[in-house]
Scaffold this motif. Structure first.
Motif, PDB file in Angstrom:
ATOM      1  N   UNK A 329       0.824  -1.205   0.000  1.00  0.00           N
ATOM      2  CA  UNK A 329       0.000   0.000   0.000  1.00  0.00           C
ATOM      3  C   UNK A 329       0.858   1.255   0.000  1.00  0.00           C
ATOM      4  N   UNK A 330       0.645   2.169  -0.962  1.00  0.00           N
ATOM      5  CA  UNK A 330       1.388   3.434  -1.035  1.00  0.00           C
ATOM      6  C   UNK A 330       0.381   4.575  -1.095  1.00  0.00           C
ATOM      7  N   UNK A 331       0.886   5.775  -0.845  1.00  0.00           N
ATOM      8  CA  UNK A 331       0.012   6.955  -0.845  1.00  0.00           C
ATOM      9  C   UNK A 331      -0.499   7.238  -2.259  1.00  0.00           C
ATOM     10  N   UNK A 332      -1.624   7.934  -2.310  1.00  0.00           N
ATOM     11  CA  UNK A 332      -2.230   8.248  -3.605  1.00  0.00           C
ATOM     12  C   UNK A 332      -1.339   9.143  -4.453  1.00  0.00           C
ATOM     13  N   UNK A 333      -0.476   9.941  -3.790  1.00  0.00           N
ATOM     14  CA  UNK A 333       0.356  10.868  -4.549  1.00  0.00           C
ATOM     15  C   UNK A 333       1.535  10.187  -5.228  1.00  0.00           C
ATOM     16  N   UNK A 334       1.814   8.911  -4.886  1.00  0.00           N
ATOM     17  CA  UNK A 334       2.987   8.236  -5.429  1.00  0.00           C
ATOM     18  C   UNK A 334       2.739   7.742  -6.851  1.00  0.00           C
ATOM     19  N   UNK A 335       3.836   7.692  -7.639  1.00  0.00           N
ATOM     20  CA  UNK A 335       3.790   7.163  -9.010  1.00  0.00           C
ATOM     21  C   UNK A 335       3.863   5.637  -8.927  1.00  0.00           C
ATOM     22  N   UNK A 336       2.803   4.956  -9.359  1.00  0.00           N
ATOM     23  CA  UNK A 336       2.769   3.497  -9.239  1.00  0.00           C
ATOM     24  C   UNK A 336       3.855   2.825 -10.073  1.00  0.00           C
ATOM     25  N   UNK A 337       4.219   3.408 -11.224  1.00  0.00           N
ATOM     26  CA  UNK A 337       5.297   2.815 -12.025  1.00  0.00           C
ATOM     27  C   UNK A 337       6.624   2.868 -11.279  1.00  0.00           C
ATOM     28  N   UNK A 338       6.859   3.978 -10.583  1.00  0.00           N
ATOM     29  CA  UNK A 338       8.081   4.084  -9.786  1.00  0.00           C
ATOM     30  C   UNK A 338       8.084   3.061  -8.658  1.00  0.00           C
ATOM     31  N   UNK A 339       6.922   2.842  -8.048  1.00  0.00           N
ATOM     32  CA  UNK A 339       6.820   1.842  -6.982  1.00  0.00           C
ATOM     33  C   UNK A 339       7.122   0.446  -7.526  1.00  0.00           C
ATOM     34  N   UNK A 340       6.604   0.116  -8.708  1.00  0.00           N
ATOM     35  CA  UNK A 340       6.839  -1.207  -9.297  1.00  0.00           C
ATOM     36  C   UNK A 340       8.315  -1.390  -9.622  1.00  0.00           C
ATOM     37  N   UNK A 341       8.979  -0.314 -10.111  1.00  0.00           N
ATOM     38  CA  UNK A 341      10.424  -0.401 -10.375  1.00  0.00           C
ATOM     39  C   UNK A 341      11.197  -0.683  -9.089  1.00  0.00           C
ATOM     40  N   UNK A 342      10.770  -0.076  -7.998  1.00  0.00           N
ATOM     41  CA  UNK A 342      11.428  -0.344  -6.710  1.00  0.00           C
ATOM     42  C   UNK A 342      11.254  -1.799  -6.281  1.00  0.00           C
ATOM     43  N   UNK A 343      10.061  -2.337  -6.509  1.00  0.00           N
ATOM     44  CA  UNK A 343       9.823  -3.741  -6.146  1.00  0.00           C
ATOM     45  C   UNK A 343      10.718  -4.668  -6.954  1.00  0.00           C
ATOM     46  N   UNK A 344      10.870  -4.402  -8.260  1.00  0.00           N
ATOM     47  CA  UNK A 344      11.751  -5.225  -9.091  1.00  0.00           C
ATOM     48  C   UNK A 344      13.206  -5.101  -8.629  1.00  0.00           C
ATOM     49  N   UNK A 345      13.600  -3.902  -8.227  1.00  0.00           N
ATOM     50  CA  UNK A 345      14.974  -3.714  -7.751  1.00  0.00           C
ATOM     51  C   UNK A 345      15.219  -4.512  -6.471  1.00  0.00           C
TER      52      UNK A 345
END
Length: 455
Positions: A329-345
């Motif tokens: 779960x992330x805040x609404x203001x966050x970029x979901x694509x950036x979050x997914x890149x972090x998960x892959x990293x």
């Protein structure tokens, strides 16, 4: 007949005890010859002529005592008793040494076949016990033969011969069934060695059940055979057991259901020892399986015992492999694509580590944005791991995700709510009266007007 055989026949007929036994053997021979087809089933002791062997042993031993020629007076009989005791002791010692020697010589063959070092050793223990028993019987026969008197009134020669026959028959039956049991275990150890037992949970589950079932069958057969060796009619016992089994079947339908359900579950390989499962509303690791019940050990150490009849659904969480589900779960203001890149990293970093890399079978699979919650956007993903490692890998994944988000400034929001006061037709929100308590002023209340909307 040869002259020696004629002399043995004369000696046999002159001895009242031997003559009585000879006549009894003739009567049994006549009854066996008159028996119809299917009557007089051959016993194991009859197949190996145990009665004849026992009689021959006692007869030869008696001839040996009489051949020494020391029984003419009291001193000679005592000396002969001592000599016989020494001979029996030497015979027992030789018998034990032979058993130990043969048992040791079988070890290389057992090692090549991959079976236990002690396999078939029970047969040689039976050989030692048989030697002790026969020595005691022959020692008693020596006392009756030489001393007679009160001892002869207590135990007769005929009773000692019958005791020798019974002893040989009993040990023969035990040796046959012990050999069968040891052979079955040897075959299991040869084809399902320690490596396969440690690597294959299904084999580790089924082999003890098969072994216990075979042990039960062999035990019942051994008891029935021993009774038949003692001329006990076992047919009424079998008939009574059948009737008793039917009565038990009517009164124990749940028990029968346990057996049938357990057999089906094991046959279809729905669960195995060491699997993490949920059955009967309980979750835990399978620690023991019988034909009637299953034992689970929960995470807190509690052992749950569940009859198979109570199991309608089996949830196996460690069948071949596992998935650990991630709901981030992330805040609404966050970029979901950036979050997914972090998960892959994070996944790439985890798979490169020496500790967790071998436990992860495939790269992280991101399923996408899964839900919009009150305070967070939920991104769902899963990682494929070895069967029992999903929780270990998942906890480390969560730890590194938290550290990664902190470094990147990605907010994992606290739960919160947005209050909406509504709007009128002109687009203006009604005023909201908010009362605040000033701690410094005690109970004095500070009231203000707040307007929601554009103000």
């Amino acid at each position: 007949m040869s002259p020696g055989q004629i002399d043995q026949l004369v000696e046999l007929l002159e001895d009242p005890a031997q003559r009585k036994q000879f006549l009894g053997n003739l009567k049994r021979l006549r009854q066996a010859s008159q028996a119809g087809p299917g009557e007089g089933a051959l016993k194991i002791s009859d197949a190996f002529a145990v009665d004849d062997v026992a009689t021959e042993i006692v007869r030869d031993y008696s001839s040996f005592l009489n051949g020494i020629g020391l029984s003419a007076n009291e001193a000679g009989r005592i000396l002969l008793m001592i000599i016989a005791s020494v001979i029996l002791l030497v015979g027992v010692t030789i018998n034990n040494r032979v058993a130990s020697f043969v048992d040791a010589k079988l070890w290389p063959g057992r090692k090549r076949l991959g079976i236990a070092r002690s396999r078939y050793s029970v047969l040689f223990r039976l050989q030692r016990w048989l030697g002790y028993a026969m020595a005691v019987i022959l020692f008693g026969y020596t006392g009756v033969e030489l001393l007679g008197g009160a001892l002869g009134e207590l135990v007769s020669r005929e009773a000692l011969r019958n005791m020798a026959q019974v002893t040989l028959s009993l040990f023969l039956v035990l040796a046959v069934f012990c050999a069968l049991w040891e052979t079955i275990n040897g075959v299991i150890e040869h084809y399902f060695g320690e490596q396969m037992l440690s690597a294959n949970a299904r084999v580790r589950t089924l082999v003890p059940l098969i072994r216990n079932l075979l042990l039960f069958v062999l035990t019942v057969m051994t008891v029935l055979t021993v009774l038949s060796e003692f001329d006990v009619d076992v047919m009424p016992l079998l008939a009574g057991a059948g009737v008793f089994g039917i009565a038990i079947g009517f009164g124990a339908q749940t028990l029968v259901k346990d057996f049938l359900t357990g057999f089906t579950i094991l046959l279809e390989d729905l669960l195995q020892v060491e699997d993490i499962v949920t059955v009967g509303g309980r979750t835990g690791e399978v620690t023991n399986i019988s034909l009637r019940k299953i034992e689970l050990r929960a995470l807190d150490g509690t052992v749950h015992t569940i009859p198979f009849s109570e199991i309608s659904v089996v949830d196996n969480m460690t069948k071949h492999y596992s998935y650990y589900m991630l709901e981030i779960g992330v805040a609404y203001r966050e970029d979901t694509d950036e979050v997914i890149d972090c998960l892959h990293a994070v996944d790439e970093e985890l798979r490169q580590s020496d500790e967790f890399g071998p436990l992860i079978l495939e790269p992280l699979e991101v399923l996408g944005v899964d839900a919009f919650e009150n305070s967070a956007v939920v991104i769902k993903a899963r990682t494929k791991t070895r069967a029992h490692e999903k929780w270990h890998v998942g906890r480390e994944f969560n730890r590194r995700i938290k550290q990664k988000f902190d470094r990147e400034g990605i907010e994992i929001p606290f739960p919160h709510q947005t209050i909406y006061f509504g709007e009128d037709k002109s687009g203006q929100a009604p005023p909201a009266r908010v009362a605040l308590r000033d701690r410094a002023a005690g109970d004095r209340r500070v009231e203000t007007m707040a307007r929601a909307g554009n103000d």
